[in-house]
Design a protein around this motif. Structure first.
Motif, PDB file in Angstrom:
ATOM      1  N   VAL A 136       0.854  -1.183   0.000  1.00 32.62           N
ATOM      2  CA  VAL A 136       0.000   0.000   0.000  1.00 32.62           C
ATOM      3  C   VAL A 136       0.887   1.229   0.000  1.00 32.62           C
ATOM      4  O   VAL A 136       1.761   1.387   0.862  1.00 32.62           O
ATOM      5  N   ASP A 137       0.672   2.084  -0.996  1.00 32.40           N
ATOM      6  CA  ASP A 137       1.377   3.360  -1.096  1.00 32.40           C
ATOM      7  C   ASP A 137       0.442   4.417  -0.516  1.00 32.40           C
ATOM      8  O   ASP A 137      -0.511   4.839  -1.180  1.00 32.40           O
ATOM      9  N   ARG A 191      -2.846   0.527  -4.132  1.00 28.90           N
ATOM     10  CA  ARG A 191      -2.563  -0.794  -3.572  1.00 28.90           C
ATOM     11  C   ARG A 191      -2.022  -1.647  -4.710  1.00 28.90           C
ATOM     12  O   ARG A 191      -2.576  -1.678  -5.796  1.00 28.90           O
ATOM     13  N   TYR A 192      -0.914  -2.358  -4.443  1.00 32.58           N
ATOM     14  CA  TYR A 192      -0.289  -3.226  -5.440  1.00 32.58           C
ATOM     15  C   TYR A 192      -0.442  -4.673  -4.995  1.00 32.58           C
ATOM     16  O   TYR A 192      -0.107  -5.018  -3.867  1.00 32.58           O
ATOM     17  N   TYR A 193      -0.936  -5.525  -5.907  1.00 37.23           N
ATOM     18  CA  TYR A 193      -1.149  -6.940  -5.625  1.00 37.23           C
ATOM     19  C   TYR A 193      -0.009  -7.768  -6.204  1.00 37.23           C
ATOM     20  O   TYR A 193       0.652  -7.363  -7.154  1.00 37.23           O
ATOM     21  N   VAL A 194       0.197  -8.957  -5.656  1.00 40.61           N
ATOM     22  CA  VAL A 194       1.195  -9.891  -6.192  1.00 40.61           C
ATOM     23  C   VAL A 194       0.845 -10.157  -7.649  1.00 40.61           C
ATOM     24  O   VAL A 194      -0.319 -10.360  -8.002  1.00 40.61           O
ATOM     25  N   LEU A 195       1.862 -10.145  -8.511  1.00 42.24           N
ATOM     26  CA  LEU A 195       1.648 -10.424  -9.928  1.00 42.24           C
ATOM     27  C   LEU A 195       1.207 -11.870 -10.127  1.00 42.24           C
ATOM     28  O   LEU A 195       1.522 -12.736  -9.316  1.00 42.24           O
ATOM     29  N   ARG A 196       0.526 -12.127 -11.233  1.00 43.42           N
ATOM     30  CA  ARG A 196       0.100 -13.476 -11.596  1.00 43.42           C
ATOM     31  C   ARG A 196       0.574 -13.780 -13.004  1.00 43.42           C
ATOM     32  O   ARG A 196       0.707 -12.887 -13.826  1.00 43.42           O
ATOM     33  N   ASP A 197       0.799 -15.056 -13.287  1.00 42.27           N
ATOM     34  CA  ASP A 197       1.165 -15.437 -14.647  1.00 42.27           C
ATOM     35  C   ASP A 197      -0.115 -15.588 -15.467  1.00 42.27           C
ATOM     36  O   ASP A 197      -1.223 -15.346 -14.973  1.00 42.27           O
ATOM     37  N   THR A 198       0.021 -15.994 -16.720  1.00 42.15           N
ATOM     38  CA  THR A 198      -1.136 -16.067 -17.607  1.00 42.15           C
ATOM     39  C   THR A 198      -2.142 -17.143 -17.196  1.00 42.15           C
ATOM     40  O   THR A 198      -3.284 -17.113 -17.637  1.00 42.15           O
ATOM     41  N   VAL A 237       6.359   1.976   1.488  1.00 39.50           N
ATOM     42  CA  VAL A 237       5.060   1.318   1.335  1.00 39.50           C
ATOM     43  C   VAL A 237       4.774   0.510   2.595  1.00 39.50           C
ATOM     44  O   VAL A 237       5.681   0.188   3.362  1.00 39.50           O
ATOM     45  N   SER A 238       3.517   0.178   2.767  1.00 40.00           N
ATOM     46  CA  SER A 238       3.113  -0.708   3.852  1.00 40.00           C
ATOM     47  C   SER A 238       2.959  -2.100   3.246  1.00 40.00           C
ATOM     48  O   SER A 238       2.175  -2.292   2.311  1.00 40.00           O
TER      49      SER A 238
END
Length: 190
Positions: free
Chosen positions: A126-127, A133-140, A175-176
């Motif tokens: 969290v900025d 808010r940034y979430y963990v990336l996901r693949d296709t 960030v938090s």
């Protein structure tokens, strides 16, 4: 000019071209040139590693998130890369005297992530200044780009973990870090 000679030449040319294209061995893999390929950095694939498998010196803890029943996540690295990713590495430890079953809530509740098993897919950044808010990336396929296969940790045991996020703007320096069932931890970015 003899038409059969021209026709025979065309047939011979077609056969030779066909053999050249298939490389005389259709089952063989094509050979790659020795030229270095230029590629963009790929996100790391999820892995599970135990602390006993680590051979490097323990890294300095830059943030500590405390969870339930003696679980702790010591974050040791938060590194931006040129591809626009932010990789976070750390060590998940059970500091209790009894085994700890890792909470399923750590994977989050998104359908695509949940169907791929236990992970740290519920982690977010969290900025507070940029209000994002940034979430963990996901693949296709919807798999989170984080350590997977997390189940339990014995007393005093630990395991190396990682997570990848989209990188916040360079102007964001703090960030938090939030992981379900853990207290938030402030993470300074360089």
């Amino acid at each position: 000019m003899d038409v059969s000679y021209v026709r025979g030449g065309l047939i011979a040319f077609a056969v030779a071209a066909s053999l050249a294209v298939t490389g005389c061995g259709a089952d063989a893999e094509p050979k790659l040139s020795n030229k270095p390929a230029t590629t963009t950095p790929q996100p790391q694939q999820p892995t599970t590693t135990t602390a006993e498998q680590l051979t490097e010196e323990p890294a300095e803890t830059i943030a500590l998130a405390k969870g339930q029943k003696g679980l702790e996540l010591a974050i040791t690295l938060a590194e931006r890369d040129e591809g626009g990713f932010l990789t976070i590495k750390g060590v998940l430890k059970n500091s209790a005297d009894s085994p700890a079953v890792l909470p399923a809530k750590m994977r989050g509740d998104e359908t695509e992530v949940v169907k791929h098993g236990k992970s740290l897919g519920g982690a977010t950044l969290v900025d507070p200044v940029g209000k994002k808010r940034y979430y963990v990336l996901r693949d296709t396929d919807g798999r989170p780009l984080t350590t997977t296969g997390l189940d339990s940790l014995g007393p005093g045991k630990s395991t190396a973990v990682f997570m990848q996020f989209p990188a916040p703007p360079a102007s964001t320096t703090e960030v938090s870090f939030q992981l379900p069932t853990f207290e938030p931890a402030t993470l300074k970015l360089s």
